[in-house]
Write an enzyme that holds these catalytic residues in place. Structure first.
Site: not given
Ligand SMILES: NC(=O)c1ccc[n+]([C@@H]2O[C@H](COP(=O)([O-])OP(=O)(O)OC[C@H]3O[C@@H](n4cnc5c(N)ncnc54)[C@H](O)[C@@H]3O)[C@@H](O)[C@H]2O)c1
Length: 322
Positions: A10, A13-14, A36, A38, A54, A144, A148
């Site tokens: 992943g 992602g952010q 990832d 994507r 994946d 969600y 978690k």
């Molecule tokens: N950003 C926040 O504010 C926040 C807050 C609390 C918890 N979290 C947790 O932190 C983690 C990362 O969050 P984020 O904000 O970076 O999420 P995001 O959605 O920005 O990134 C998630 C990434 O996972 C990838 N992904 C989705 N399905 C996939 C698969 N089947 N195989 C491989 N990759 C896959 C997506 O393409 C994406 O790039 C998550 O578990 C989220 O629940 C985030």
């Protein structure tokens, strides 16, 4: 000394982008493999290895882990709160199966450490609103949050039963300038900066007094790495640690932005995300993380606001024509 080889799932992602870059600084570019579903985030290009992967495909994941001899896995792939409410089954499937696939492979291949983030979304309307403690009533009302909370107990179970060194943080809403947020209820606190710079106005999808726990990404990345590097005997929580940065409302972040952009205006049009936000605590008690492994946040609202605006101006200068 063990030579670490780290897989980040992943990574586009952010959080993934910034965490991958931070891990590459510590362990070396070649030792941290980004993956990832994507394509690779442009910010990662040229900084180290990338594989398309994946997490739902256990065999493919297993092959990668064996082939590349990974010693640590950071699992960030998930569906977040707002997107999850639109597609509950998809959120449950990815958030649970992805975690179980990683935990099973960690067990079979004796992975040294696993990181998996939880969220303040585990808390629900019956949890304390202020200074929500580590252990309290936890009755999540979003899919969600349910995923978690279940995930936290799977981590605890794999630790107790199979000795997996899995560590976790309940992140609050994360605020960052490099990569975009991925469908959470706290995304407004990132969007507002982009709109403030570009349009000088922002229509917020939460009402003005919605206080939520938040954290600047630099604190979140540092906290994550500090937790992962802490000696094993310092880790007393194998579900997930509460972690606190700051708490504010849309009205307060707008006021903080106005100090730098005096003609910025905010308006409010709450949507379905208001109900999600209302179910969560307003602030978090992170005493246990502070006592166990020395967690300390560095950013408050004003310091974060200044850094966000300064960095976005530099980072996005051509796009915003600043
Ligand atoms: N950003 C926040 O504010 C926040 C807050 C609390 C918890 N979290 C947790 O932190 C983690 C990362 O969050 P984020 O904000 O970076 O999420 P995001 O959605 O920005 O990134 C998630 C990434 O996972 C990838 N992904 C989705 N399905 C996939 C698969 N089947 N195989 C491989 N990759 C896959 C997506 O393409 C994406 O790039 C998550 O578990 C989220 O629940 C985030």
């Amino acid at each position: 000394m063990i030579k670490e080889k780290i897989l980040v799932i992943g990574a586009s992602g952010q959080i993934g982008v910034e965490l991958t870059l931070a891990l590459r600084k510590i362990y070396g570019n070649a030792s941290v493999v980004a993956s990832d579903l994507r394509e690779q985030n442009p910010l990662l290009e040229g900084t180290g290895p990338y594989v398309s992967l994946d997490v739902m495909n256990k065999e493919m994941l297993h092959v990668q882990v064996i082939r590349q001899n990974f010693t640590q896995i950071y699992l960030l792939a998930a569906i977040l709160s707002a997107t999850g409410e639109k597609n509950p089954h998809l959120a449950w499937n990815l958030n649970m199966t992805g975690l179980l696939n990683v935990l099973d492979i960690a067990r079979e291949e004796k992975i040294r450490k696993v990181y998996w983030p939880s969220s303040i979304a585990v808390f629900g309307p019956t949890s304390p609103k202020q200074n929500c403690p580590q252990q309290t009533i936890i009755e999540p009302s979003t899919v969600y949050g349910i995923s978690k909370y279940a995930g936290e107990f799977w981590c605890n179970y794999y630790h107790n039963r199979f000795g997996i060194d899995v560590r976790s943080i309940r992140y609050p809403g994360l605020i960052s300038y490099k990569s975009e947020p991925g469908g959470g209820t706290t995304d407004y606190a990132v969007e507002i900066f982009h709109e403030a710079l570009e349009e000088k106005k922002y229509e917020c999808f939460l009402n003005e007094d919605t206080y939520l726990p938040m954290m600047y990404m630099a604190d979140a990345i540092r906290g994550t790495i500090e937790l992962m590097e802490a000696p094993e005997d310092k880790i007393s929580v194998r579900t997930s640690y509460n972690l606190s940065g700051m708490s504010f409302s849309p009205k307060q972040i707008a006021a903080a932005i106005k100090k730098h952009i005096p003609d910025f205006e905010i308006s409010y049009k709450p949507d379905y995300r208001q109900a999600i936000a209302d179910s969560w605590p307003q602030s978090i008690d992170d005493t246990v993380a502070r006592n166990d492994w020395g967690w300390k946040n560095e950013y408050d609202l004003d310091k974060m606001t200044k850094e966000m605006l300064d960095n976005l101006k530099k980072f996005l200068e051509p796009a915003y024509n600043l």
